[in-house]
Design a protein around this motif. Sequence first.
Motif, short mmCIF file in Angstrom:
data_model
loop_
_atom_site.label_atom_id
_atom_site.label_comp_id
_atom_site.label_asym_id
_atom_site.label_seq_id
_atom_site.Cartn_x
_atom_site.Cartn_y
_atom_site.Cartn_z
N ALA A 151 -12.13 21.96 2.06
CA ALA A 151 -12.40 20.67 2.36
C ALA A 151 -13.14 19.63 0.98
O ALA A 151 -12.54 18.56 1.04
N VAL A 154 -10.21 17.49 -0.71
CA VAL A 154 -9.69 16.18 -0.12
C VAL A 154 -10.82 15.40 0.36
O VAL A 154 -10.74 14.23 0.70
N GLU A 157 -11.21 11.56 -0.10
CA GLU A 157 -9.88 10.98 0.48
C GLU A 157 -10.36 10.03 1.60
O GLU A 157 -9.42 9.30 2.35
N GLY A 158 -11.77 9.81 1.95
CA GLY A 158 -12.17 8.95 3.15
C GLY A 158 -11.60 9.52 4.38
O GLY A 158 -11.43 8.86 5.35
N ILE A 159 -11.74 10.99 4.34
CA ILE A 159 -11.22 11.66 5.52
C ILE A 159 -12.87 12.22 6.42
O ILE A 159 -12.64 13.15 7.11
N GLY A 160 -13.86 11.55 6.33
CA GLY A 160 -15.10 12.01 6.81
C GLY A 160 -15.04 12.25 8.39
O GLY A 160 -15.36 13.14 8.71
N ASP A 161 -14.50 11.23 9.04
CA ASP A 161 -14.05 11.41 10.29
C ASP A 161 -13.28 12.44 10.94
O ASP A 161 -13.68 13.16 11.88
N LEU A 162 -12.32 12.68 10.06
CA LEU A 162 -11.35 13.90 10.42
C LEU A 162 -12.06 15.21 10.04
O LEU A 162 -12.02 15.98 10.86
N LEU A 163 -12.97 15.22 9.06
CA LEU A 163 -13.76 16.40 8.95
C LEU A 163 -14.67 16.85 9.80
O LEU A 163 -14.92 17.84 10.38
N HIS A 166 -13.26 18.17 13.27
CA HIS A 166 -12.97 19.61 13.29
C HIS A 166 -14.16 20.33 12.89
O HIS A 166 -13.99 21.54 12.83
N PRO A 176 -19.30 13.49 3.85
CA PRO A 176 -18.26 13.17 3.09
C PRO A 176 -18.50 11.67 2.55
O PRO A 176 -17.82 11.43 1.30
N GLU A 177 -19.03 10.99 3.11
CA GLU A 177 -19.47 9.49 2.45
C GLU A 177 -20.07 9.67 1.22
O GLU A 177 -20.04 8.74 0.22
#
Length: 198
Positions: A151, A154, A157-163, A166, A176-177
């Motif tokens: 993780a 990426v 890449e602004g994908i905190g919600d996706l991480l 899952h 992630p932020e």
Amino acid sequence: VVIDGKVYDLSKFGALHPGGLPPLLDPAVAGKDATDLFFGLHRASVLHEKRYARLQVGILAKEDLVDKKAAKPKRGERVQEVDVVALPYAEAMGSWRRHSPYYTESHHRFRAAVREFMDTEIKPNCKAWDDSGELPSRDIDKKMGEAGIFACLVANEGIGDLLRAHGIELPGGVRPEEFDAFHGLIFSEECRRGVDGC
């Protein structure tokens, strides 16, 4: 400290030392002849600069100087092995300085978590994998995923919600932020350190 037969008082210089105070307090340096360590990290011209030359407080008498040639072992003579001494600048600046404007507690937690994973799961096996040409097993891949190692590739890449969707967490509990370029730098450094010897 003694450098090249000259005695320097560094007691008021510690806060100004570009490498910080820890290298000056090292038992191999403080109150000892640090000539070899000094010249391994600095140019000789540094001692001639006015601001540093004023730190000299004396010169050792000839009988106090250590004969470096006499200390060298003779050909074929066994030398006692010593532990590796940690050197300043061998680790990234943010990992050993007391204060850094760039590295926060989040960065230190992140480094510790990635380092622990690499030291436990990767480093013991990487030489064998490299020598045999094998890739790490699916079990190792799974552990890397569970530890948030993949993780990290990426995370910025602004994908905190996706991480989060899952259930994927970054090492050290970093959100992630929070993940920034310095986390990426640390990740790169620790991955390189984790495969040392390959």
